[in-house]
Design a protein around this motif. Structure first.
Motif, PDB file in Angstrom:
ATOM      1  N   UNK A  88      -7.210 -15.030   6.365  1.00 59.80           N
ATOM      2  CA  UNK A  88      -7.343 -14.193   6.690  1.00 59.80           C
ATOM      3  C   UNK A  88      -8.351 -13.753   5.175  1.00 59.80           C
ATOM      4  N   UNK A  89      -7.956 -14.844   5.008  1.00 54.22           N
ATOM      5  CA  UNK A  89      -9.853 -14.062   3.593  1.00 54.22           C
ATOM      6  C   UNK A  89     -11.285 -14.845   4.281  1.00 54.22           C
ATOM      7  N   UNK A  90     -10.634 -15.519   5.281  1.00 50.90           N
ATOM      8  CA  UNK A  90     -12.425 -15.323   6.443  1.00 50.90           C
ATOM      9  C   UNK A  90     -12.504 -14.157   6.423  1.00 50.90           C
ATOM     10  N   UNK A  91     -11.668 -13.353   7.421  1.00 48.71           N
ATOM     11  CA  UNK A  91     -11.970 -12.307   7.702  1.00 48.71           C
ATOM     12  C   UNK A  91     -12.011 -10.943   7.179  1.00 48.71           C
ATOM     13  N   UNK A  92     -11.543 -11.457   5.845  1.00 47.26           N
ATOM     14  CA  UNK A  92     -11.865  -9.860   5.185  1.00 47.26           C
ATOM     15  C   UNK A  92     -13.224 -10.375   4.471  1.00 47.26           C
ATOM     16  N   UNK A  93     -14.077 -11.516   4.330  1.00 40.57           N
ATOM     17  CA  UNK A  93     -15.471 -11.585   3.769  1.00 40.57           C
ATOM     18  C   UNK A  93     -16.109 -10.463   4.916  1.00 40.57           C
ATOM     19  N   UNK A  98      -8.812 -10.563  -0.904  1.00 41.03           N
ATOM     20  CA  UNK A  98      -9.360 -11.855  -0.789  1.00 41.03           C
ATOM     21  C   UNK A  98      -8.425 -12.932  -2.662  1.00 41.03           C
ATOM     22  N   UNK A  99      -8.471 -11.474  -3.722  1.00 40.28           N
ATOM     23  CA  UNK A  99      -8.525 -12.416  -4.817  1.00 40.28           C
ATOM     24  C   UNK A  99      -6.760 -12.289  -4.448  1.00 40.28           C
ATOM     25  N   UNK A 151      -2.425 -16.654  -3.547  1.00 44.95           N
ATOM     26  CA  UNK A 151      -1.303 -17.372  -2.611  1.00 44.95           C
ATOM     27  C   UNK A 151      -1.065 -18.702  -2.032  1.00 44.95           C
ATOM     28  N   UNK A 152      -2.954 -18.462  -2.297  1.00 43.86           N
ATOM     29  CA  UNK A 152      -2.950 -20.165  -1.564  1.00 43.86           C
ATOM     30  C   UNK A 152      -2.628 -21.108  -2.621  1.00 43.86           C
ATOM     31  N   UNK A 153      -3.179 -20.914  -3.743  1.00 42.59           N
ATOM     32  CA  UNK A 153      -3.083 -21.719  -5.028  1.00 42.59           C
ATOM     33  C   UNK A 153      -1.382 -22.336  -5.257  1.00 42.59           C
TER      34      UNK A 153
END
Length: 531
Positions: free
Chosen positions: A427-432, A451-452, A457-459
């Motif tokens: 999802x982050x890759x898509x947003x970037x 993204x933040x 959430x990943x952390x």
């Protein structure tokens, strides 16, 4: 040149001095001031600086001895340790292997003599801060103790608690709790003290309480330990200088002025739910409630308890009974303990399992018959041989239990967490990518926020993954024990007669949840785990 970066934080928070931020600041400092761009990272989150029993710090010490880096960098001195001795030994180890130490917050560098001196001075102040905090906590406890207030928890037998409103020195309204008497319970307390003064035996007092069906505050049957705790509690004694002298002789700090009227409350006794602190850390203070036991009587009881301690009966302690802890009375449910009988024809002592309630109540609360250890143990071993012969149903059930639980819980949990991490990363890759295609200020704000959110959430998921993997390791150890039991069962029938006593006891406790004995019907009921 390689630099090691060590970061530590006692608890996880969202504040700016997180372990990640510490690492980032150390990297920026090293790149800018030390011209270092290669790093080894060591992070301990959730560990105190009071000692060096931290996994990544221990790895760091090991890597120092293997000369894996040239410089150690930390955000602040107390990240290494708040203990001067630990800090000094770490610094000496670094010097021994010619590794420099840099603290970016205090701007200390041990490659210079002044920097080295300042590091030692600062570490002394770090320990002073830690000890000052501990002293402040104790001072606050002392101040609370001086008021004689009840700080909460289960009230002692004979008392409840009530909320009291008062005005402090600055005429501000305050509230506190204090003990209030419950007459029926206090009468039982007086009875127990009087009975011990008369009988001078915890066992006989316990027998009396069981015979007459007296209960504890929680509604349970009395036992020797509970009676001893009540008799040694200063809650019930009328405080005098002599009582204070007695408590101080045990290392207990005493607060207040004895008046031969009020009772005494003790503070700071427990460390957690079960373990007790050293008596040197206890605080005894004059309470607001009145005592009910005269000082002379209370002290005489303490003297008798001390004298009788070495004479206490040792029921049920034998190395020849396989079923202690498992065998229960079929009448009252109490544990069955072991007593010694007369000698048999071969000159060996006969051993019997006897209901502990029957012993302590002198048959008034239970009269279940005794049972020879050799007879019941033969029955149990024969039953286990029957269910384990030919690799029967029990082994299949254990293997099924192991397979189902291992696959359906821990493994699935780990895989689900890993999938969630992967989904967030995608999802982050898509947003970037979306941000790169459309750099308008309106969409940027929302994309960056998302993204933040995903990174946070990943952390959190990685922390859960770490915990799940650790749990999986513990579970694997548990299943190794199941493997051991399965293997033992396969050989149980042929080898049980040759096994060591402790091995037999372990196998029996691994397979059996509870055994009950009922003498009138001669029934032995064996309940296997999971049955």
């Amino acid at each position: 040149m390689i630099a090691a970066i060590y970061s530590r934080k006692s608890i996880f928070t969202g504040k700016g001095d997180s372990v990640e931020n510490q690492v980032q600041m150390c990297k920026e400092y090293a790149e800018k001031n030390l011209n270092i761009s290669e790093f080894l990272i060591y992070e301990d989150e959730g560990f105190s600086g009071g000692n060096i029993n931290r996994p990544k710090f221990q790895k760091l010490l090991k890597d120092i001895k293997e000369k894996k880096f040239n410089c150690l960098i930390c955000y602040r001195l107390d990240r290494i340790s708040r203990n001067v001795s630990d800090f000094s030994s770490t610094l000496e180890l670094l010097e021994e292997y010619n590794i420099s130490f840099v603290s970016i917050k205090e701007q200390f560098d041990t490659s210079t003599p002044m920097g080295k001196a300042m590091v030692y001075i600062s570490s002394v102040f770090a320990q002073l801060e830690r000890e000052t905090i501990a002293e402040r906590v104790r001072d606050n406890m002392l101040e609370l103790a001086k008021s004689g207030r009840w700080l909460g928890g289960q009230t002692p037998l004979g008392f409840g608690s009530e909320k009291v409103t008062f005005f402090d020195n600055e005429f501000k309204e305050r509230t506190m709790y204090q003990l209030i008497p419950i007459e029926d319970e206090l009468n039982l307390v007086k009875l127990i003290f009087n009975k011990y003064s008369e009988l001078k035996s915890l066992r006989k007092v316990n027998q009396y309480l069981l015979e007459n069906n007296f209960k504890t505050k929680q509604g349970a049957n009395w036992n020797v330990r509970a009676i001893s705790d009540l008799l040694t509690s200063p809650t019930y004694v009328r405080a005098t200088k002599t009582i204070f002298s007695y408590l101080e002789s045990k290392g207990i700090s005493c607060v207040g002025t004895p008046n031969s009227k009020n009772g005494i409350l003790t503070y700071n006794k427990k460390k957690g739910k079960k373990s007790y602190r050293s008596t040197e850390e206890w605080i005894a203070a004059i309470a607001r409630h009145e005592g009910i036991i005269p000082a002379t009587e209370w002290l005489n009881i303490q003297k008798t308890l001390k004298e009788n301690k070495s004479k206490a009966p040792r029921l049920g302690k034998t190395h020849n009974a396989l079923l202690t802890g498992i065998l229960k009375c079929g009448h009252c449910g109490s544990p069955m303990t072991v007593i010694h009988g007369d000698l048999d024809a071969n000159g060996n002592k006969r051993l019997y399992y006897v209901c502990s309630m029957k012993i302590y109540s002198k048959r008034t609360r239970c009269n279940n018959g005794n049972l020879r250890t050799i007879d019941i143990e033969k029955v149990v071993l024969d039953k286990l041989k029957e269910i384990t012969v030919d690799n029967g149903l029990l082994i299949k059930e254990l293997e099924k239990f192991k397979l189902q639980n291992h696959i359906n819980t821990e493994n699935i949990e780990v895989e689900n967490i890993k999938k969630s991490i992967k989904d967030n990363e995608v999802a982050i890759e898509t947003l970037i990518k979306q941000l790169a295609e459309d750099e308008t200020s309106t969409i940027t704000k929302y994309v960056v926020a998302e993204v933040e959110k995903r990174e946070k959430s990943i952390k959190e998921l990685k922390l859960k993954l770490s915990q799940a993997l650790e749990k999986q390791t513990n579970v694997s150890s548990y299943y190794e024990n199941i493997d051991y039991v399965i293997n033992t069962i396969r050989n149980f029938y042929s080898n049980i007669c040759f096994e060591d006593f402790e091995v037999k006891k372990f196998i029996i406790s691994s397979l059996i949840d509870k055994i009950t004995w009922d003498s009138p019907t001669g029934t032995v009921e064996i309940n296997l785990w999971g049955s």
